[in-house]
Design an enzyme around this catalytic site. Structure first.
Site, short mmCIF file in Angstrom:
data_model
loop_
_atom_site.label_atom_id
_atom_site.label_comp_id
_atom_site.label_asym_id
_atom_site.label_seq_id
_atom_site.Cartn_x
_atom_site.Cartn_y
_atom_site.Cartn_z
N SER A 319 0.84 -1.21 0.00
CA SER A 319 0.00 0.00 0.00
C SER A 319 0.87 1.26 0.00
O SER A 319 0.59 2.22 -0.72
CB SER A 319 -0.92 -0.01 1.23
N TRP A 322 2.39 1.61 -3.37
CA TRP A 322 1.37 2.05 -4.35
C TRP A 322 1.32 3.58 -4.39
O TRP A 322 1.12 4.18 -5.45
CB TRP A 322 0.00 1.49 -3.94
N HIS A 323 1.51 4.20 -3.22
CA HIS A 323 1.39 5.65 -3.16
C HIS A 323 2.54 6.37 -3.85
O HIS A 323 2.38 7.50 -4.32
CB HIS A 323 1.28 6.13 -1.70
N GLY A 324 3.67 5.76 -3.91
CA GLY A 324 4.78 6.43 -4.59
C GLY A 324 6.06 5.63 -4.53
O GLY A 324 6.25 4.81 -3.64
N PHE A 486 -0.06 10.00 -7.62
CA PHE A 486 -0.03 8.55 -7.41
C PHE A 486 -0.62 7.81 -8.60
O PHE A 486 -0.81 6.64 -8.57
CB PHE A 486 -0.76 8.18 -6.12
#
Lengths: 486, 97
Positions: A319, A322-324, A486
């Site tokens: 997770s 996923w954001h960066g 993102f």
């Protein structure tokens, strides 16, 4: 185009007008064309990427739905996963991986120069990739039928209100709605307009306002004071909530006017009493995606305890990633994983302690304590999320925990750039945010938002908001939404 | 804080605040007139602020304060209406008995 740009102010009424004026059969091509135009306004050349992803995933789902051979179905699913996730990896994580490998080689005394592609990150790639994956996986699992009309599927992937920053819609929710024969409904239009107004308020009047103060501290961490870091991090917690949930509110509102109900993405996250509860209230579409397509397939909680804890850590690390493509996001994700693991491990002793002290589960003091602790933990993790690099995060932590630095003189004006007007504005906007959050409910049921549209005052709010909005546009302060990156 | 030391916007702001809270107490027709007057005054106020090149952050603050007052007044009147409805319902119930 962003929702808070003049281009969108012109684009949306045109689409809306055509949507209700044209015959129903023209709505699909209209929305599809509008969605592609909306995306091309950002990056015209990258439209081929989203179109390619759409074609490949639709063909794979078609093959999966027609094949009776498990091996072929698995092969098609694997190919889709490789292509979609491979594209995401190539654009988003390639440079990060190369940089990390080079750093590692240098750390052990070797010499290497990183291969840097410096590709432009396609806007919304993480969102639409996950949306296409959920479709193909659901078809593979047999939980939804394959959509035979390619154009409806293309619209499902590219539907403009939620294309670039979610919510990450599920096919069983969005696809049937795109086919519905909807006629204009005043109640839906009013509800949608309310959502849009609240969203614009959150973005323009709160998030953008707080951004200046937060940036001042986080962009120059070497000069930050401990109190400045504390205030800036607390303000960032509000900023990111207003920025992202503001975007979602606008997206929900835009769709609602057209009769399409997008899923709820936020549910008062800072009222959560545990970190676990926080994740059932924050970015709900992503949390539920990870739960359904990663956490449960990994074994979820129905396995050995150590495996359950490992599953939690894996999900939160992914997770974060996923954001960066940065270690700050990974640390942010891992911190949340650690919170959950520690929460699970200490659950029994905490319950036993409460029983021993005679504290009721319904005690208001207990609720307030739990909410405060959760906010503190989440806030601490936001420091990593916002920091520009790992080095900056360490610098900020070093300065925060430096006892001597607390004795340095602190001024709101000098350390946070907050004038007396700005302080008043922040206080008033936070009070308004609190009021609006209490008044506006997201479901279909009755909510307190009737107060916002009491008599003809709705017109007044619309006009004044638009006026302020245009004022802000005139001052060249149009900012993008944080989650666009993102 | 230029705006809060100037008499014209100050008088206008006080007037608007009064309108926010007083309008719902008046008969329906006057209430409607005052509400529209309120809207017009707001627009005039904002344009005047722009015209006199008031700093943007001060205009935003005026707007936010006005919005906060509006919501608070609406909440106040909602509560008053609910109470008066409750008491009238009680009176009706008692008179039936």
């Amino acid at each position: 185009m962003t929702f808070n740009s003049l281009a969108f102010v012109l684009f949306y009424p045109c689409v809306l007008l055509l949507y209700f004026l044209l015959p129903r059969r023209a709505r699909l091509p209209l929305l599809l064309a509008a969605s592609y135009f909306f995306y091309m306004y950002y990056q015209p050349s990258l439209i081929f990427l989203i179109f390619g992803t759409t074609v490949i995933s639709w063909l794979a789902a078609w093959g999966i739905s027609r094949s009776h051979s498990l091996a072929i179905r698995r092969l098609l699913l694997s190919l889709t996963l490789i292509v979609c996730l491979g594209t995401l990896f190539f654009y988003k994580y390639f440079d990060f991986l190369m940089g990390s490998i080079t750093g590692l080689i240098r750390f052990f005394g070797g010499t290497a120069s990183p291969i840097v592609l410096s590709l432009v990150l396609p806007v919304g790639i993480s969102f639409y990739t996950f949306q296409t994956l959920s479709y193909v996986i659901d078809v593979y699992r047999g939980s939804i039928p394959h959509e035979k009309n390619f154009f409806y599927y293309a619209l499902f992937v590219s539907f403009f209100p939620q294309l670039v920053a979610g919510p990450i819609e599920r096919p069983e929710n969005l696809l049937p709605q795109l086919k519905e024969k909807y006629v204009f409904n005043k109640a839906d239009a009013v509800k949608g307009a309310k959502h849009m107004l609240v969203g614009y308020f959150k973005k323009i009047c709160v998030a953008d306002l707080l951004a200046e103060t937060v940036n001042l501290v986080y962009n120059v961490p070497e000069e930050a004071t401990p109190l400045g870091i504390l205030i800036a991090t607390a303000l960032f917690a509000v900023q990111i909530y207003c920025d992202f949930s503001g975007y979602t509110d606008i997206a929900i509102g835009i769709s609602r006017v057209m009769g399409i109900r997008l899923m709820q993405n936020f549910d008062h996250p800072y009222r959560a009493r545990t970190v676990r509860e926080f994740w059932s209230r924050w970015h709900i579409s992503l949390s539920s995606w990870f739960k359904d397509y990663l956490y449960i397939p990994l074994g979820g909680s129905r396995c050995a305890r150590w495996r359950h804890m490992l599953n939690l850590m894996i999900v939160f690390a992914v997770s974060g990633l996923w954001h960066g493509a940065s270690f700050t996001f990974i640390v942010w994700g891992l911190l949340h994983g650690v919170y959950q693991v520690v929460g699970q491990l200490t659950k029994r002793p905490r319950v036993a302690l409460r029983a021993r002290l005679g504290i009721s589960e319904d005690s208001r003091i207990l609720h307030a304590w739990q909410t405060a602790c959760t906010s503190l933990l989440v806030g601490f993790a936001w420091l990593f999320f916002r920091a520009n690099s790992m080095q900056d995060a360490i610098t900020l932590l070093g300065r925060f925990f430096n006892g001597a630095a607390w004795l340095l003189p602190f001024s709101l004006k000098e350390n946070l750039g907050l004038s007396s007007v700005a302080v008043l504005t922040v206080i008033v906007s936070l009070a308004l945010l609190w009021l609006m959050d209490r008044l506006v409910a997201y479901g279909d049921g009755e909510d307190g938002s009737a107060v916002l549209v009491r008599d003809g005052a709705f017109v007044y709010i619309v006009w004044t908001l638009l006026l302020v909005y245009m004022l802000l546009l005139a001052s060249d302060k149009v900012s993008t939404f944080i989650y666009f990156q993102f | 804080m230029q705006i809060f030391s100037h008499p014209v916007p100050l008088i206008l702001a006080i007037l608007l605040t009064v309108l926010h809270f007083v309008a719902p107490a008046l008969p329906a027709l006057f209430e409607k007139i005052l509400k529209y007057a309120n809207i017009c005054l707001h627009i005039v106020l904002y344009f005047a602020l722009i015209l006199f090149k008031t700093p943007l952050d001060e205009v935003v603050l005026v707007y936010l304060v006005s919005l906060l007052l509006y919501i608070l007044s609406a909440l106040l009147w909602q509560r008053i209406d609910a109470r008066s409805e409750q008491s009238s319902a009680k009176e009706k119930g008692e008179s039936k008995k």
